[in-house]
Design a protein around this motif. Structure first.
Motif, PDB file in Angstrom:
ATOM      1  N   PRO A   1      -5.140  -6.730   9.635  1.00 24.43           N
ATOM      2  CA  PRO A   1      -3.705  -6.491   9.447  1.00 24.43           C
ATOM      3  C   PRO A   1      -3.416  -5.819   8.122  1.00 24.43           C
ATOM      4  O   PRO A   1      -4.193  -5.903   7.166  1.00 24.43           O
ATOM      5  CB  PRO A   1      -3.110  -7.897   9.502  1.00 24.43           C
ATOM      6  N   SER A   2      -2.298  -5.163   8.093  1.00 25.15           N
ATOM      7  CA  SER A   2      -1.805  -4.534   6.872  1.00 25.15           C
ATOM      8  C   SER A   2      -0.615  -5.333   6.377  1.00 25.15           C
ATOM      9  O   SER A   2       0.369  -5.520   7.119  1.00 25.15           O
ATOM     10  CB  SER A   2      -1.407  -3.082   7.146  1.00 25.15           C
ATOM     11  N   VAL A   3      -0.677  -5.848   5.176  1.00 23.73           N
ATOM     12  CA  VAL A   3       0.370  -6.715   4.620  1.00 23.73           C
ATOM     13  C   VAL A   3       0.817  -6.131   3.288  1.00 23.73           C
ATOM     14  O   VAL A   3      -0.016  -5.749   2.453  1.00 23.73           O
ATOM     15  CB  VAL A   3      -0.141  -8.157   4.419  1.00 23.73           C
ATOM     16  N   SER A   4       2.126  -6.084   3.093  1.00 23.47           N
ATOM     17  CA  SER A   4       2.673  -5.603   1.827  1.00 23.47           C
ATOM     18  C   SER A   4       3.861  -6.473   1.434  1.00 23.47           C
ATOM     19  O   SER A   4       4.538  -7.052   2.284  1.00 23.47           O
ATOM     20  CB  SER A   4       3.108  -4.136   1.935  1.00 23.47           C
TER      21      SER A   4
ATOM     22  N   ILE B   1       8.430  -9.434   2.654  1.00 22.37           N
ATOM     23  CA  ILE B   1       7.024  -9.274   2.991  1.00 22.37           C
ATOM     24  C   ILE B   1       6.946  -8.674   4.393  1.00 22.37           C
ATOM     25  O   ILE B   1       7.711  -9.066   5.295  1.00 22.37           O
ATOM     26  CB  ILE B   1       6.271 -10.612   2.913  1.00 22.37           C
ATOM     27  N   ASN B   2       6.053  -7.699   4.551  1.00 21.98           N
ATOM     28  CA  ASN B   2       5.916  -6.991   5.820  1.00 21.98           C
ATOM     29  C   ASN B   2       4.454  -7.005   6.240  1.00 21.98           C
ATOM     30  O   ASN B   2       3.543  -6.875   5.397  1.00 21.98           O
ATOM     31  CB  ASN B   2       6.399  -5.552   5.693  1.00 21.98           C
ATOM     32  N   ALA B   3       4.235  -7.151   7.528  1.00 17.43           N
ATOM     33  CA  ALA B   3       2.868  -7.177   8.059  1.00 17.43           C
ATOM     34  C   ALA B   3       2.834  -6.423   9.381  1.00 17.43           C
ATOM     35  O   ALA B   3       3.814  -6.433  10.146  1.00 17.43           O
ATOM     36  CB  ALA B   3       2.382  -8.612   8.246  1.00 17.43           C
ATOM     37  N   SER B   4       1.707  -5.761   9.626  1.00 11.12           N
ATOM     38  CA  SER B   4       1.510  -5.088  10.907  1.00 11.12           C
ATOM     39  C   SER B   4       0.056  -5.266  11.334  1.00 11.12           C
ATOM     40  O   SER B   4      -0.847  -5.342  10.493  1.00 11.12           O
ATOM     41  CB  SER B   4       1.859  -3.594  10.804  1.00 11.12           C
ATOM     42  N   GLN B   5      -0.136  -5.343  12.631  1.00 12.88           N
ATOM     43  CA  GLN B   5      -1.474  -5.554  13.187  1.00 12.88           C
ATOM     44  C   GLN B   5      -1.644  -4.639  14.396  1.00 12.88           C
ATOM     45  O   GLN B   5      -0.858  -4.685  15.336  1.00 12.88           O
ATOM     46  CB  GLN B   5      -1.667  -7.004  13.609  1.00 12.88           C
TER      47      GLN B   5
ATOM     48  N   SER C   1       0.938  -2.054  18.693  1.00 12.51           N
ATOM     49  CA  SER C   1       0.826  -2.796  17.437  1.00 12.51           C
ATOM     50  C   SER C   1       1.922  -3.842  17.351  1.00 12.51           C
ATOM     51  O   SER C   1       2.965  -3.741  18.012  1.00 12.51           O
ATOM     52  CB  SER C   1       0.910  -1.851  16.232  1.00 12.51           C
TER      53      SER C   1
ATOM     54  N   SER D   1       4.351  -6.094  14.543  1.00 13.31           N
ATOM     55  CA  SER D   1       4.848  -6.028  13.172  1.00 13.31           C
ATOM     56  C   SER D   1       5.790  -7.198  12.923  1.00 13.31           C
ATOM     57  O   SER D   1       6.444  -7.696  13.848  1.00 13.31           O
ATOM     58  CB  SER D   1       5.576  -4.706  12.910  1.00 13.31           C
TER      59      SER D   1
ATOM     60  N   SER E   1       8.294  -9.143   9.578  1.00 17.88           N
ATOM     61  CA  SER E   1       8.793  -9.068   8.208  1.00 17.88           C
ATOM     62  C   SER E   1       9.657 -10.281   7.918  1.00 17.88           C
ATOM     63  O   SER E   1      10.227 -10.899   8.828  1.00 17.88           O
ATOM     64  CB  SER E   1       9.602  -7.781   7.993  1.00 17.88           C
TER      65      SER E   1
END
Length: 448
Positions: A61-64, A94-98, A272, A274, A276
């Motif tokens: 996952p991408s987390v920011s 906070i945001n996340a995508s997989q 995908s 996502s 937040s």
């Protein structure tokens, strides 16, 4: 003049560490650990290896996270009161995508990165063997040129004694002035050849220093070569399995085929998830706070890209065809190189044998000519010619011994076996490979 050249030879042989004896294994080990060309190629392989980690990141996952603060002030006037309001909102999110499905692009990218890494490793093996061959050749060149310079120096002394004897015989009327001139001309030519031999020795020493990293000291005799194949077919079969050129081309083909999967994935849907979460707080008198949360799924289907994705897929197929043909070309090249190396080694062995016989025969001939000249049956020119033939045969033998040894090393290189591991060098083997070659039952007897 002779004394000056002799001193030059002594300085060339003893300079830079004559108090210690350096073996070929020592030179190769130092080259393996310090040669900048080899070190640079290792750094390149490490950079290529990072591509594997980058490709595998597609599965994760991408987390920011982000945060912000601002300040605003509002003033109003009129009526009975003047009002002023200052607000300092604070935002946190906070945001996340997989990625769930990317049409096989992630798997293809990982396969491609791993294949590129393995191809880079094979190229590193090729560079390693090339550098070790250069170091061994430089070592043997210094040895050869040292012996040649010594032979040339000895020839100057022999011809000097021959000239003195000719002058003495001329004084008593046994020979003519022509004989003396012939001896003098030969000695002058020998001095020039000795000077050229010293220059060549200096050049070989400089090449050794460049490759190995330090000036040569007193070089020990080179050890026997490792066990070599008895037949050409055996050598070709070994090269087919272990040549880094052929193995690298095969891994490059794997990378190209994985590239087809990556290009094909661009034609398929992309799925995908996502999510937040965020908070907003005001520092005003009211102290309002608002929280937000979201989660969702996204499906992206390429419908029309102007033919871009289809073109990329066709290009990937063409690249894979190119890589497949390059494997065939590499196989032919490896077979040719191995065949030439094997035959050159056989030929060099024959030259050594014939040159050794020539040296023995010329030594006997020179002794006979000198005795015949002593009783007047031979001229001074006959003696000079016999000495020249012996000199030439000795030089040929020294060169042939060097050439045969180098030919053996080239054969090992063409088979992919001229490595620090197979030569049992006293070094820590550099290992960044995911898959190492299995040496099987091949006889790789190291230098003892």
């Amino acid at each position: 003049m002779i004394k000056t050249l002799g001193c030059a030879l002594a300085l060339a042989v003893t300079a830079a560490g004559a108090s210690w004896s350096q073996t070929l294994e020592d030179s190769l080990a130092l080259t393996y650990t310090s040669n900048p060309t080899l070190q640079a190629e290792r750094a390149r392989v490490r950079a290529v290896a990072e591509g594997v980690a980058q490709a595998r990141a597609g599965y994760l996952p991408s987390v920011s996270a982000s945060a912000g603060i601002s300040r605003s002030r509002t003033e109003s006037s009129g009526g009975f009161f003047n009002q002023a309001n200052t607000v300092t909102p604070k935002n946190y999110s906070i945001n996340a995508s997989q990625a769930i499905w990317r049409g096989g692009r992630i798997t293809g990218a990982i396969d491609q990165a791993e294949a590129n890494f393995l191809a880079a490793e094979e190229n590193l093996r090729a560079v390693e063997q090339s550098v070790l061959l250069d170091a061994a050749t430089a070592f043997l060149n210094v040895q050869r040129d040292t012996e040649i310079a010594e032979i040339r120096r000895n020839n100057v002394e022999v011809l000097g004694a021959q000239l003195q004897a000719a002058e003495d015989r001329f004084e008593v009327g046994e020979i003519t002035r022509t004989d003396v001139a012939q001896a003098e001309a030969r000695q002058s030519a020998a001095r020039a050849q000795f000077a050229a031999a010293l220059a060549q020795l200096a050049s070989s020493r400089a090449a050794y220093t460049r490759i190995v990293g330090q000036a040569p000291g007193t070089l020990a005799e080179a050890p026997p070569l490792p066990t070599l194949p008895d037949s050409l077919q055996e050598a070709v079969d070994i090269a087919a399995d272990y040549s880094p050129v052929l193995r690298g081309a095969a891994f490059s083909e794997e990378a190209a085929r994985a590239g087809i999967q990556v290009a094909r994935g661009a034609l398929l849907p992309d799925v995908s998830l996502s999510g937040s979460a965020g908070t907003r707080r005001d520092s005003s008198f009211s102290g309002d706070q608002s929280d937000s949360y979201s989660i969702g799924a996204q499906v992206s289907i390429p419908i029309f890209t102007g033919g871009l994705n289809r073109s990329r897929l066709r290009a990937a197929n063409h690249i894979a065809d190119q890589a497949r043909l390059q494997v065939s070309a590499a196989r032919r090249q490896v077979e040719e190189n191995t065949t030439n190396a094997f035959n050159n080694h056989i030929a060099a062995q024959s030259v050594i044998e014939s040159s050794s016989q020539a040296v023995r025969a010329n030594e006997i001939a020179l002794d006979g000519v000198q005795q015949e000249a002593f009783v007047g049956l031979r001229t001074t020119l006959d003696v000079l010619n016999a000495e020249q033939e012996l000199l030439d045969s000795r030089l040929t033998l020294v060169t042939a011994e060097r050439d045969a040894y180098v030919a053996g090393l080239v054969l090992l290189q063409s088979m992919g076996l001229l490595t620090a591991e197979t030569l049992a060098l006293d070094v820590e083997i550099y290992d960044a490979d995911l898959r190492q070659p299995e040496w099987g039952n091949i006889d790789l007897t190291p230098w003892n």
